[in-house]
Design a protein around this motif. Structure first.
Motif, PDB file in Angstrom:
ATOM      1  N   LEU A  49       4.311   5.845  -6.490  1.00 39.81           N
ATOM      2  CA  LEU A  49       4.944   6.551  -7.398  1.00 39.81           C
ATOM      3  C   LEU A  49       6.497   6.656  -7.357  1.00 39.81           C
ATOM      4  CD1 LEU A  49       2.954   9.820  -5.703  1.00 39.81           C
ATOM      5  CD2 LEU A  49       3.453   9.525  -8.301  1.00 39.81           C
ATOM      6  N   ILE A  50       7.276   7.439  -7.804  1.00 35.76           N
ATOM      7  CA  ILE A  50       9.405   7.334  -7.753  1.00 35.76           C
ATOM      8  C   ILE A  50       8.713   8.931  -7.614  1.00 35.76           C
ATOM      9  CG2 ILE A  50       9.642   6.792 -10.033  1.00 35.76           C
ATOM     10  CD1 ILE A  50      12.623   5.382  -8.861  1.00 35.76           C
ATOM     11  N   TYR A  51      10.340   9.748  -6.561  1.00 34.27           N
ATOM     12  CA  TYR A  51      10.190  10.719  -6.786  1.00 34.27           C
ATOM     13  C   TYR A  51      11.451  10.731  -6.731  1.00 34.27           C
ATOM     14  CZ  TYR A  51       6.032  10.836  -2.945  1.00 34.27           C
ATOM     15  OH  TYR A  51       4.734  10.120  -2.532  1.00 34.27           O
ATOM     16  N   ARG A  52      11.678  12.431  -7.329  1.00 32.34           N
ATOM     17  CA  ARG A  52      12.655  12.927  -7.543  1.00 32.34           C
ATOM     18  C   ARG A  52      14.386  11.893  -6.726  1.00 32.34           C
ATOM     19  NH1 ARG A  52      13.042  19.231  -7.484  1.00 32.34           N
ATOM     20  NH2 ARG A  52      15.416  18.700  -7.727  1.00 32.34           N
ATOM     21  N   ASP A  53      13.802  11.815  -5.041  1.00 36.84           N
ATOM     22  CA  ASP A  53      15.066  11.536  -4.636  1.00 36.84           C
ATOM     23  C   ASP A  53      14.921   9.930  -4.711  1.00 36.84           C
ATOM     24  OD1 ASP A  53      13.515  11.671  -1.764  1.00 36.84           O
ATOM     25  OD2 ASP A  53      12.698  10.519  -2.797  1.00 36.84           O
ATOM     26  N   GLY A  54      14.066   9.578  -5.196  1.00 38.74           N
ATOM     27  CA  GLY A  54      14.259   8.044  -5.611  1.00 38.74           C
ATOM     28  C   GLY A  54      13.540   7.179  -4.566  1.00 38.74           C
ATOM     29  N   ASN A  55      13.106   7.870  -3.491  1.00 35.05           N
ATOM     30  CA  ASN A  55      11.841   7.504  -2.241  1.00 35.05           C
ATOM     31  C   ASN A  55      10.118   7.138  -3.031  1.00 35.05           C
ATOM     32  OD1 ASN A  55      13.562   7.290  -0.108  1.00 35.05           O
ATOM     33  ND2 ASN A  55      12.842   9.747   0.059  1.00 35.05           N
ATOM     34  N   GLN A  56       9.742   6.035  -2.585  1.00 38.66           N
ATOM     35  CA  GLN A  56       9.140   5.278  -3.152  1.00 38.66           C
ATOM     36  C   GLN A  56       7.325   4.969  -2.719  1.00 38.66           C
ATOM     37  OE1 GLN A  56      10.645   1.418  -4.543  1.00 38.66           O
ATOM     38  NE2 GLN A  56      12.661   2.263  -4.832  1.00 38.66           N
ATOM     39  N   HIS A  57       6.443   5.695  -3.385  1.00 38.85           N
ATOM     40  CA  HIS A  57       4.899   5.143  -2.925  1.00 38.85           C
ATOM     41  C   HIS A  57       4.532   4.048  -3.397  1.00 38.85           C
ATOM     42  CE1 HIS A  57       1.569   5.867  -1.176  1.00 38.85           C
ATOM     43  NE2 HIS A  57       0.722   5.739  -1.820  1.00 38.85           N
ATOM     44  N   TYR A  58       3.648   3.137  -3.117  1.00 36.45           N
ATOM     45  CA  TYR A  58       2.919   1.842  -2.884  1.00 36.45           C
ATOM     46  C   TYR A  58       1.637   2.277  -2.023  1.00 36.45           C
ATOM     47  CZ  TYR A  58       7.312   0.125  -4.986  1.00 36.45           C
ATOM     48  OH  TYR A  58       8.640   0.025  -5.380  1.00 36.45           O
ATOM     49  N   GLU A  59       0.604   1.951  -3.330  1.00 31.51           N
ATOM     50  CA  GLU A  59      -0.991   1.321  -2.650  1.00 31.51           C
ATOM     51  C   GLU A  59      -1.038   0.346  -2.219  1.00 31.51           C
ATOM     52  OE1 GLU A  59      -3.627   4.126  -3.234  1.00 31.51           O
ATOM     53  OE2 GLU A  59      -1.846   5.133  -3.486  1.00 31.51           O
ATOM     54  N   ASP A  60      -1.676   0.270  -1.221  1.00 32.84           N
ATOM     55  CA  ASP A  60      -1.836  -0.646  -0.214  1.00 32.84           C
ATOM     56  C   ASP A  60      -2.195  -2.055  -1.088  1.00 32.84           C
ATOM     57  OD1 ASP A  60      -3.235   0.440   3.304  1.00 32.84           O
ATOM     58  OD2 ASP A  60      -1.410   0.497   1.826  1.00 32.84           O
ATOM     59  N   PHE A  61      -2.826  -1.811  -2.833  1.00 27.06           N
ATOM     60  CA  PHE A  61      -2.717  -3.000  -3.138  1.00 27.06           C
ATOM     61  C   PHE A  61      -2.046  -3.856  -3.946  1.00 27.06           C
ATOM     62  CE2 PHE A  61      -3.632  -0.469  -6.550  1.00 27.06           C
ATOM     63  CZ  PHE A  61      -4.138   0.151  -6.583  1.00 27.06           C
ATOM     64  N   VAL A  62      -0.806  -3.305  -3.953  1.00 24.41           N
ATOM     65  CA  VAL A  62      -0.126  -3.426  -5.059  1.00 24.41           C
ATOM     66  C   VAL A  62       1.690  -4.142  -3.343  1.00 24.41           C
ATOM     67  CG1 VAL A  62      -0.324  -2.578  -6.878  1.00 24.41           C
ATOM     68  CG2 VAL A  62       0.727  -1.090  -5.184  1.00 24.41           C
ATOM     69  N   LYS A  63       1.343  -3.184  -2.508  1.00 27.42           N
ATOM     70  CA  LYS A  63       3.053  -3.414  -1.450  1.00 27.42           C
ATOM     71  C   LYS A  63       2.600  -5.243  -1.647  1.00 27.42           C
ATOM     72  CE  LYS A  63       2.168   0.833   1.590  1.00 27.42           C
ATOM     73  NZ  LYS A  63       1.840   1.205   2.690  1.00 27.42           N
ATOM     74  N   GLY A  64       4.537  -5.236  -1.332  1.00 29.85           N
ATOM     75  CA  GLY A  64       5.568  -6.208  -1.347  1.00 29.85           C
ATOM     76  C   GLY A  64       4.973  -7.216  -2.912  1.00 29.85           C
ATOM     77  N   ARG A  65       4.328  -6.466  -3.746  1.00 33.56           N
ATOM     78  CA  ARG A  65       4.008  -6.833  -4.968  1.00 33.56           C
ATOM     79  C   ARG A  65       4.916  -6.041  -6.227  1.00 33.56           C
ATOM     80  NH1 ARG A  65      -0.623  -8.243  -6.988  1.00 33.56           N
ATOM     81  NH2 ARG A  65      -2.063  -6.513  -6.979  1.00 33.56           N
ATOM     82  N   PHE A  66       4.256  -5.425  -6.546  1.00 34.61           N
ATOM     83  CA  PHE A  66       4.739  -4.148  -7.635  1.00 34.61           C
ATOM     84  C   PHE A  66       6.374  -3.197  -6.673  1.00 34.61           C
ATOM     85  CE2 PHE A  66       0.989  -3.524  -9.677  1.00 34.61           C
ATOM     86  CZ  PHE A  66       0.729  -5.252  -9.628  1.00 34.61           C
ATOM     87  N   THR A  67       7.088  -3.049  -8.136  1.00 34.86           N
ATOM     88  CA  THR A  67       8.331  -2.740  -7.180  1.00 34.86           C
ATOM     89  C   THR A  67       8.641  -1.367  -8.456  1.00 34.86           C
ATOM     90  OG1 THR A  67       9.516  -3.999  -6.552  1.00 34.86           O
ATOM     91  CG2 THR A  67      10.865  -1.876  -7.086  1.00 34.86           C
ATOM     92  N   ILE A  68       9.171  -0.234  -7.860  1.00 31.93           N
ATOM     93  CA  ILE A  68       9.034   0.882  -9.087  1.00 31.93           C
ATOM     94  C   ILE A  68      10.267   1.233  -8.847  1.00 31.93           C
ATOM     95  CG2 ILE A  68       8.533   3.062  -7.417  1.00 31.93           C
ATOM     96  CD1 ILE A  68       6.573   3.826  -9.828  1.00 31.93           C
ATOM     97  N   SER A  69      10.785   1.339  -9.838  1.00 29.94           N
ATOM     98  CA  SER A  69      12.137   2.256 -10.290  1.00 29.94           C
ATOM     99  C   SER A  69      12.461   3.111 -11.439  1.00 29.94           C
ATOM    100  CB  SER A  69      13.583   0.555 -10.332  1.00 29.94           C
ATOM    101  OG  SER A  69      12.823  -0.017 -11.776  1.00 29.94           O
ATOM    102  N   ARG A  70      14.047   3.274 -11.798  1.00 26.86           N
ATOM    103  CA  ARG A  70      14.273   4.314 -12.473  1.00 26.86           C
ATOM    104  C   ARG A  70      15.422   4.684 -12.945  1.00 26.86           C
ATOM    105  NH1 ARG A  70      13.745   9.554  -9.987  1.00 26.86           N
ATOM    106  NH2 ARG A  70      15.550   8.950  -9.003  1.00 26.86           N
ATOM    107  N   ASP A  71      16.139   4.122 -14.292  1.00 26.12           N
ATOM    108  CA  ASP A  71      16.921   4.177 -15.052  1.00 26.12           C
ATOM    109  C   ASP A  71      17.120   5.387 -15.663  1.00 26.12           C
ATOM    110  OD1 ASP A  71      19.141   3.853 -16.484  1.00 26.12           O
ATOM    111  OD2 ASP A  71      18.520   1.731 -17.266  1.00 26.12           O
TER     112      ASP A  71
END
Length: 113
Positions: A49-71
């Motif tokens: 998830l990426i929140y309104r303020d830009g903070n991100q949440h990752y499930e454990d099985f993708v932490k360190g491998r996936f990156t969410i971002s917003r343009d």
């Protein structure tokens, strides 16, 4: 409101893909936007998830491998997926909750071993 997901494909284990979710009729920066996935015979699950303020949440099985971002200029949310594993194979969906829940159409990611 429409969410257009793209970027899926076939990749070997260890490879990378970048998914895109383009929004129309909604301003992504006003809401939390999430990526979910559904593998065959499995339930749909949250990936990130990426929140309104830009903070991100990752499930454990993708932490360190996936990156969410917003343009914000493109009103698009991305999911950069690195070090892909065969168990990442699934249809990936983007989702936003505003007056109701909206889903993108899904994009298939296949990771071969």
């Amino acid at each position: 409101v429409q969410l257009q997901a793209s970027g899926g494909g076939l990749v070997q284990a260890g490879g990378s893909l970048r998914l895109s979710c383009a929004g129309s009729g909604i301003i992504f920066s006003n809401y939390a936007v999430g990526w979910y996935r559904q593998a065959p015979r499995n339930h749909r699950e949250l990936v990130s998830l990426i929140y309104r303020d830009g903070n991100q949440h990752y499930e454990d099985f993708v932490k360190g491998r996936f990156t969410i971002s917003r343009d914000n200029t493109r009103n698009t949310v991305y999911l950069q997926m690195d070090s892909l594993k065969p168990e990442d194979t699934a249809v990936y969906y983007c989702r936003v909750d505003s007056d109701r829940t909206y889903w993108g159409q899904g994009t298939l990611v296949t990771v071969s071993s």
